[in-house]
Each structure stands twice: as C-alpha cells, then as structure tokens.
Design an enzyme around this catalytic site. Structure first.
Site, PDB file in Angstrom:
ATOM      1  N   PHE A 161      48.920  36.805  46.572  1.00 39.83           N
ATOM      2  CA  PHE A 161      48.918  36.057  47.832  1.00 39.83           C
ATOM      3  C   PHE A 161      50.167  35.209  48.025  1.00 39.83           C
ATOM      4  O   PHE A 161      50.480  34.819  49.140  1.00 39.83           O
ATOM      5  CB  PHE A 161      47.657  35.164  47.915  1.00 39.83           C
ATOM      6  CG  PHE A 161      47.757  33.885  47.119  1.00 39.83           C
ATOM      7  CD1 PHE A 161      48.445  32.782  47.627  1.00 39.83           C
ATOM      8  CD2 PHE A 161      47.179  33.763  45.857  1.00 39.83           C
ATOM      9  CE1 PHE A 161      48.549  31.600  46.892  1.00 39.83           C
ATOM     10  CE2 PHE A 161      47.285  32.601  45.124  1.00 39.83           C
ATOM     11  CZ  PHE A 161      47.976  31.518  45.646  1.00 39.83           C
ATOM     12  N   LYS A 185      48.744  47.757  48.753  1.00 34.60           N
ATOM     13  CA  LYS A 185      47.457  47.047  48.859  1.00 34.60           C
ATOM     14  C   LYS A 185      47.810  45.564  48.710  1.00 34.60           C
ATOM     15  O   LYS A 185      47.919  45.046  47.596  1.00 34.60           O
ATOM     16  CB  LYS A 185      46.510  47.507  47.748  1.00 34.60           C
ATOM     17  CG  LYS A 185      45.027  47.363  48.029  1.00 34.60           C
ATOM     18  CD  LYS A 185      44.518  45.967  48.251  1.00 34.60           C
ATOM     19  CE  LYS A 185      44.519  45.073  47.057  1.00 34.60           C
ATOM     20  NZ  LYS A 185      44.255  43.646  47.427  1.00 34.60           N
ATOM     21  N   GLU A 188      44.162  40.299  49.772  1.00 29.52           N
ATOM     22  CA  GLU A 188      43.178  40.191  50.861  1.00 29.52           C
ATOM     23  C   GLU A 188      43.203  38.798  51.500  1.00 29.52           C
ATOM     24  O   GLU A 188      42.626  38.595  52.555  1.00 29.52           O
ATOM     25  CB  GLU A 188      41.776  40.534  50.338  1.00 29.52           C
ATOM     26  CG  GLU A 188      41.198  39.575  49.291  1.00 29.52           C
ATOM     27  CD  GLU A 188      41.726  39.797  47.867  1.00 29.52           C
ATOM     28  OE1 GLU A 188      42.793  40.429  47.704  1.00 29.52           O
ATOM     29  OE2 GLU A 188      41.077  39.338  46.917  1.00 29.52           O
ATOM     30  N   SER A 238      47.888  37.794  38.730  1.00 30.33           N
ATOM     31  CA  SER A 238      47.552  36.958  37.572  1.00 30.33           C
ATOM     32  C   SER A 238      47.475  37.805  36.293  1.00 30.33           C
ATOM     33  O   SER A 238      47.287  39.025  36.351  1.00 30.33           O
ATOM     34  CB  SER A 238      46.217  36.263  37.828  1.00 30.33           C
ATOM     35  OG  SER A 238      45.217  37.243  38.016  1.00 30.33           O
ATOM     36  N   CYS A 293      55.271  32.005  40.734  1.00 32.37           N
ATOM     37  CA  CYS A 293      55.223  32.425  39.331  1.00 32.37           C
ATOM     38  C   CYS A 293      56.410  31.876  38.557  1.00 32.37           C
ATOM     39  O   CYS A 293      56.422  31.928  37.339  1.00 32.37           O
ATOM     40  CB  CYS A 293      55.190  33.944  39.224  1.00 32.37           C
ATOM     41  SG  CYS A 293      56.735  34.684  39.728  1.00 32.37           S
ATOM     42  N   GLU A 395      47.804  28.363  33.462  1.00 33.28           N
ATOM     43  CA  GLU A 395      48.514  28.376  34.744  1.00 33.28           C
ATOM     44  C   GLU A 395      47.554  27.835  35.802  1.00 33.28           C
ATOM     45  O   GLU A 395      46.519  28.441  36.070  1.00 33.28           O
ATOM     46  CB  GLU A 395      48.916  29.811  35.107  1.00 33.28           C
ATOM     47  CG  GLU A 395      49.632  29.869  36.443  1.00 33.28           C
ATOM     48  CD  GLU A 395      49.931  31.287  36.918  1.00 33.28           C
ATOM     49  OE1 GLU A 395      49.025  32.137  36.879  1.00 33.28           O
ATOM     50  OE2 GLU A 395      51.073  31.522  37.339  1.00 33.28           O
TER      51      GLU A 395
HETATM   52  P1  NAD Z   1      45.370  37.987  41.603  1.00 30.73           P
HETATM   53  O1  NAD Z   1      45.580  38.562  40.259  1.00 30.73           O
HETATM   54  O2  NAD Z   1      44.076  37.305  41.888  1.00 30.73           O
HETATM   55  O3  NAD Z   1      45.497  39.141  42.725  1.00 30.73           O
HETATM   56  C1  NAD Z   1      46.613  39.995  42.760  1.00 30.73           C
HETATM   57  C2  NAD Z   1      46.197  41.330  43.370  1.00 30.73           C
HETATM   58  O4  NAD Z   1      45.193  41.919  42.538  1.00 30.73           O
HETATM   59  C3  NAD Z   1      45.584  41.189  44.759  1.00 30.73           C
HETATM   60  O5  NAD Z   1      46.051  42.243  45.580  1.00 30.73           O
HETATM   61  C4  NAD Z   1      44.088  41.289  44.503  1.00 30.73           C
HETATM   62  O6  NAD Z   1      43.380  41.848  45.578  1.00 30.73           O
HETATM   63  C5  NAD Z   1      44.022  42.212  43.304  1.00 30.73           C
HETATM   64  N1  NAD Z   1      42.842  41.919  42.469  1.00 30.73           N
HETATM   65  C6  NAD Z   1      42.248  40.716  42.273  1.00 30.73           C
HETATM   66  N2  NAD Z   1      41.196  40.846  41.439  1.00 30.73           N
HETATM   67  C7  NAD Z   1      41.122  42.159  41.099  1.00 30.73           C
HETATM   68  C8  NAD Z   1      40.244  42.918  40.249  1.00 30.73           C
HETATM   69  N3  NAD Z   1      39.236  42.350  39.595  1.00 30.73           N
HETATM   70  N4  NAD Z   1      40.476  44.236  40.129  1.00 30.73           N
HETATM   71  C9  NAD Z   1      41.492  44.828  40.779  1.00 30.73           C
HETATM   72  N5  NAD Z   1      42.360  44.157  41.597  1.00 30.73           N
HETATM   73  C10 NAD Z   1      42.176  42.840  41.754  1.00 30.73           C
HETATM   74  O7  NAD Z   1      46.616  37.026  41.912  1.00 30.73           O
HETATM   75  P2  NAD Z   1      46.821  36.040  43.135  1.00 30.73           P
HETATM   76  O8  NAD Z   1      45.907  34.874  42.985  1.00 30.73           O
HETATM   77  O9  NAD Z   1      46.803  36.787  44.408  1.00 30.73           O
HETATM   78  O10 NAD Z   1      48.340  35.589  42.887  1.00 30.73           O
HETATM   79  C11 NAD Z   1      48.702  34.550  42.027  1.00 30.73           C
HETATM   80  C12 NAD Z   1      49.082  35.065  40.655  1.00 30.73           C
HETATM   81  O11 NAD Z   1      50.169  35.981  40.764  1.00 30.73           O
HETATM   82  C13 NAD Z   1      49.586  33.964  39.740  1.00 30.73           C
HETATM   83  O12 NAD Z   1      49.043  34.171  38.473  1.00 30.73           O
HETATM   84  C14 NAD Z   1      51.091  34.154  39.732  1.00 30.73           C
HETATM   85  O13 NAD Z   1      51.762  33.668  38.588  1.00 30.73           O
HETATM   86  C15 NAD Z   1      51.176  35.635  39.811  1.00 30.73           C
HETATM   87  N6  NAD Z   1      52.490  36.071  40.265  1.00 30.73           N
HETATM   88  C16 NAD Z   1      53.311  36.628  39.331  1.00 30.73           C
HETATM   89  C17 NAD Z   1      54.587  37.007  39.695  1.00 30.73           C
HETATM   90  C18 NAD Z   1      55.513  37.623  38.686  1.00 30.73           C
HETATM   91  O14 NAD Z   1      56.485  38.243  39.087  1.00 30.73           O
HETATM   92  N7  NAD Z   1      55.257  37.485  37.396  1.00 30.73           N
HETATM   93  C19 NAD Z   1      55.032  36.831  41.015  1.00 30.73           C
HETATM   94  C20 NAD Z   1      54.151  36.274  41.944  1.00 30.73           C
HETATM   95  C21 NAD Z   1      52.870  35.888  41.548  1.00 30.73           C
END
Ligand code: NAD
Length: 508
Positions: A161, A185, A188, A238, A293, A395
């Site tokens: 997000f 994808k 959401e 994450s 991140c 985090e």
């Molecule tokens: P998230 O892991 O909750 O979601 C990321 C994606 O995974 C979304 O599209 C979501 O719909 C999908 N997703 C969520 N739960 C899922 C499941 N159980 N099964 C399959 N898909 C699933 O992350 P977020 O809250 O949207 O974003 C924040 C996180 O992203 C933080 O941890 C941040 O550090 C990380 N991030 C990392 C980088 C990097 O380059 N390392 C860059 C930006 C953000």
C-alpha cells in the site's frame, strides 16, 4: 496487514474495476474491501477481491498477448515507454493528488514518488542497449559464440500500500520492455493509483493484454502464484507475506523476487553535524508518516550523542504540522493508511511504554480540527530503547522512532547485524574511518553515509538482505533485467566446407 473483506456496501462509493485485455471490466466477486480517504476517514471506493476464475481470465489474456509482444521489435517496445514518460510528466500533479487521496502522503511526497517512478520508466527506455547480448568471434576454429536475452512470458507484480504508483513502476516497465506481458495485483487498500497507471499505459499505445490489473487478497494472489502460465513473480510487502510468496512461487516452478519489511538503523556518532543528522533522521523516520521500507525507524546514538540527539529530535518533531493531505494544505505529515493500521501503531506504543522505553515525544492524541475522523498519529519518539524490546525489534511502519544507546561503534554495528531485517543502514559522522568500517560491516543491503534514506536510483538494484529480501535477483538495475529475461547462448560452427558448393570463399 490485509483489510478485512466485507459484504458489498450499499453506499454510493464506486466499485474499482479490473483492467483485462485492454478493457476496464467489473468484477463479479461478492467479496469486497473498503478504500478510504485516510485524511478524513471516509470510504471513497470499494475494491473487489477477484475470484480465481477472474484471475485466470486475466492471465490467459496476458498469455495470449505474449507472442505478438515478444516479436515486437525492441525499439518499438521502448517507444511505448518514451510516450509513457511524456504522459507521466504531463499528469504528475493529478497523479500525485490521487496518491495523496487514497494513501495520505503529503503532495510533495506524492510528487516525489511519481518522479521516482518516472525514473524507472526512463531506465526502461534504454532497454535496447541494456539487453544487448555478448558475442565472441572464433572462440574455437570456425566457432562463434553469442548470447541473447529472451523474455519469459507472463510476469506478475504484487504490490504494497505504501507506494501505490511507484512500486508497480519498479516492475512493469522493465518486464514489459524486455518483451514480457504483465499482471499487476496492487494493494487492496490503494487500488486507484494502479488503475490510473493502466489508463496511461493504454494511452501510451501499449497493446491490449500486455498490462493487466486484478485486485484482491490471498485468493487472487494464490491464483496468480499457482497459475501454469505465470513464469515470474515480483513481490513487495511485509516479511511474512514475502516469505510465503517466495516459497509458494518456487514450489510452483516460478522465478521469484520478494522484498520484505525493514527496521532501518541510523547510527549517529558524537562527531556528526548534529543539526544535519537530526534533520535527516526526522525526514527519514516521519516522511510518508513512517510508512516507508527505507524509513529510519531505529536511531542508534553512540557515546555522548544520545542526549543532544533526543533533545533536538523531540523539539523538531513537536513542530511538524500534521494535517489533511487530500486538499491543498501546509501539512508536513499526513495520516496513516487505515484505522486498523492506526490502532496497531497505538497498541505498539502502549507495548513500548509497558516494556520501559521512555516516551520522549508522544504523538498520540494529535488533533486535526478539520478532520476529526482522520487516521492521525503525531511524530513519536521513544528513548532508552533496549535491544530486546518489541519497539526495537519489530517493524511498526508508522511515525514512531526508537532511540537506543550504544557505547561504541562496534556495539552499534553489532546491533545492525543482529537485526532480522537488512534493508537500509545509515551512519552520520565526520570520521572517514568510522564510515568505512560501517559501510563494509553493517548488516544491511543498502548503506547510507550521511544520507538519511539510501534508496537507489533506477539503474542500481534495491539490495535488501536477510528478512528484507527473498530471492536471487533484486528489483531495479541490471539484476531487474536479468530477472525478467532468460539468457540464451548459441555456439555456431561453420567449416569452410559446410557451404553448398556454389559460393566458395578463400581465406586470405
Ligand atoms: P502486505 O504484506 O500486507 O501486503 C502486500 C501485498 O500482499 C498486497 O498486495 C496484499 O494484498 C498481499 N497480501 C497480503 N496478505 C496476503 C496473504 N495472506 N496472502 C497473499 N497475499 C497477501 O504489505 P503492506 O502492508 O501492503 O505494505 C507494507 C509492507 O511492505 C511493509 O512491511 C514494508 O516494509 C514493505 N515494503 C517493502 C519494500 C521493500 O522494497 N523492501 C518496499 C515497500 C514496502
């Protein structure tokens, strides 16, 4: 951190569409999630959680578009990106407003994220040069050797997000100019920016089916990860989900690069220019309301740096203006993305207090008078955080900065090495030797020396390690191109006597 699915709302909020085969289409899914304007806490759209059958249709469209796109001359593929750059420049302000609306970044932060996205598209414009193979004449008698970069097929991007427009641009332009087709994808929680990107790709002249967007949660993601036509998966999100995506993709025979979460350490030595270090720390920890991140969420004050650092930080944090970002305003920090996320931050702050960390600046209860229902948390600073505490390890992904104290540079470097994450690590110092030690020994993939957010530009890889990355080839730079292509090596032998007899040449 996924949004709980609810029954379709009866309110006037618009359902978000999918983009499949060059058409904007409605999802028939009965599961949907709310999309908010976090500045005022109101729902602005409804995101469908696509069914496995809808995902299958999108992948099949991408698969059908692949042969013609693969065979499109590489310079023509690059030209689409030249046109996209022009469109992005022209629309940067309105795209930034959309990002601020659904995510809550300040306008400057949103414009900055669009600019970083444009840099990726500019990099993709160079794909004809970047994907030139190697050749060697006569590596054995009458034998030549050459390599070519071939596309893979259907590639998938699953994005978080926190950078709704920029992170999809880390992936799609490179994948597509390499000759692949793509299914995105997006998160959401923030699907609107991705739909704007789909419009712009179409306007830039990308053929139908080359770029597609589906929405949803685990059901849609699993359908992508297990689909027989999908060749490669790029993920950013994450750590627990990154690990799951990586393991599932690999099990189903896909390539996978999965970026995870982070806890980035910023070391401050007593000899550092304290004003510059505080300015950088504040921007790093509280920029985008800490939802980055690469946010510096753990400051390690070395020796006598601790007291002046915390004093100055608390004073400057108190002056940061928190407010609405969905309308023109002078706010320097916006809300966090959802109420659910705000609640998790508040729970974590309570945990820090219970564990004995000292709240040097408490951002709870910040008031934004014209938006009483917005998801706001003011900049928060914990001092005297011990390494084993939750606020030191986890985090939190919000405007919460923990300050820990270390007696020496060695002790501080050891802390970075013990972190389960390994995205960024930064040192503020005037001592060249200390900086050199740090840059070679700190346990992170992206190192900053007197730079608060060491995020690489498009031509360099995003080199997280440990729990911040699962895979072999990182996103961005040459590694990004290697990820989206398969190298093919050809050895050819043509003897002087292998001709049909008519056109004989004589070697001079
Ligand atoms: P998230 O892991 O909750 O979601 C990321 C994606 O995974 C979304 O599209 C979501 O719909 C999908 N997703 C969520 N739960 C899922 C499941 N159980 N099964 C399959 N898909 C699933 O992350 P977020 O809250 O949207 O974003 C924040 C996180 O992203 C933080 O941890 C941040 O550090 C990380 N991030 C990392 C980088 C990097 O380059 N390392 C860059 C930006 C953000």
């Amino acid at each position: 951190m996924s949004v709980t699915a609810t029954a379709p709302s009866k309110s006037a909020v618009k359902p978000v569409r999918m983009f499949v085969g060059g058409e904007f289409v409605d999802s028939k899914s009965t599961r949907r999630g709310p999309v908010y304007n976090p500045s005022i806490g109101e729902q602005i759209a409804e995101c469908p959680f696509c069914t496995a059958a809808e995902v299958d249709a999108a992948v099949k469209n991408a698969h059908a578009a692949f042969p013609a796109w693969r065979d499109t001359p590489v310079v023509e593929r690059a030209r689409v990106m030249f046109r996209l750059v022009t469109l992005l420049e022209k629309n940067a302000e309105s795209i930034a407003r959309l990002i601020s609306l659904e995510h809550g970044k300040t306008h400057e932060e949103s414009v900055g994220s669009v600019r970083r996205g444009i840099e990726m598209v500019e990099y993709a414009c160079s794909i004809p040069t970047l994907t030139m193979g190697d050749t060697m004449h006569n590596i054995a008698v009458d034998v030549d050797c050459e390599t070519y970069f071939h596309p893979l097929g259907v590639c998938v991007g699953i994005t978080p997000f926190n950078f709704p427009f920029m992170v999809p641009l880390w992936m799609a332009p490179i994948a597509i100019t390499c000759g692949n087709t793509f299914v995105l994808k997006p998160s959401e929680k923030v699907p609107l920016s991705a739909m704007r990107l789909a419009e712009l790709f179409a306007e830039a002249g990308l053929p139908p089916g080359v770029f597609n967007v589906v929405h949803g949660d685990k059901e849609a993601v699993d359908a992508l990860l297990t689909h027989p036509h999908v060749q490669a998966v790029s993920f950013v999100g994450s750590t627990p989900i990154a690990k799951y995506i990586y393991e599932t993709s690999i099990k189903h025979g896909k390539r996978c690069q999965a970026n995870g979460g982070a806890k980035n350490h910023i070391l401050v030595l007593p000899d550092a220019d304290m004003d510059k270090a505080v300015g950088a720390l504040q921007a790093s920890a509280f920029g985008c309301s800490g939802q980055r991140c690469m946010a510096g969420s753990l400051a390690v004050a070395i020796g006598s740096a601790g007291d002046p650092l915390v004093e100055k930080l608390s004073a400057t944090a108190a002056k940061l203006k928190v407010g609405r970002t969905d309308i023109g305003s002078d706010a320097q920090m916006g809300p966090v993305v959802t109420k659910q996320h705000l609640d998790s931050l508040l729970t974590n702050i309570d945990k820090g207090v219970k564990e004995g960390a000292k709240l040097a600046r408490d951002g709870r209860g910040v008031k934004v008078p014209d938006a009483p229902n917005g998801f706001y948390l003011g900049p928060t600073v914990f001092d005297h955080v011990a390494p084993q505490m939750h606020v030191s390890q986890a985090e939190l992904f919000g405007p919460v900065l923990s300050v820990t104290r270390a007696a020496s540079l060695d002790e501080a470097i050891e802390l970075t090495n013990k972190s389960p994450y390994g995205n960024g690590a930064v040192i503020y110092t005037r001592d060249g030797h200390a900086a050199r030690e740090f840059k070679h020994r700190a346990g992170a993939g992206m190192i900053g020396v007197n730079v608060g957010v060491p995020a690489p530009m498009a031509m360099f890889p995003f080199t997280g390690v440990k729990g911040s990355f699962f895979g072999d080839l990182h996103i961005q730079g040459k590694e990004g191109i290697m990820f989206y292509t398969q190298q093919r090596m050809i050895l050819s032998r043509w003897h002087p006597d292998s001709h049909a007899g008519e056109f004989v040449t004589t070697r001079g």
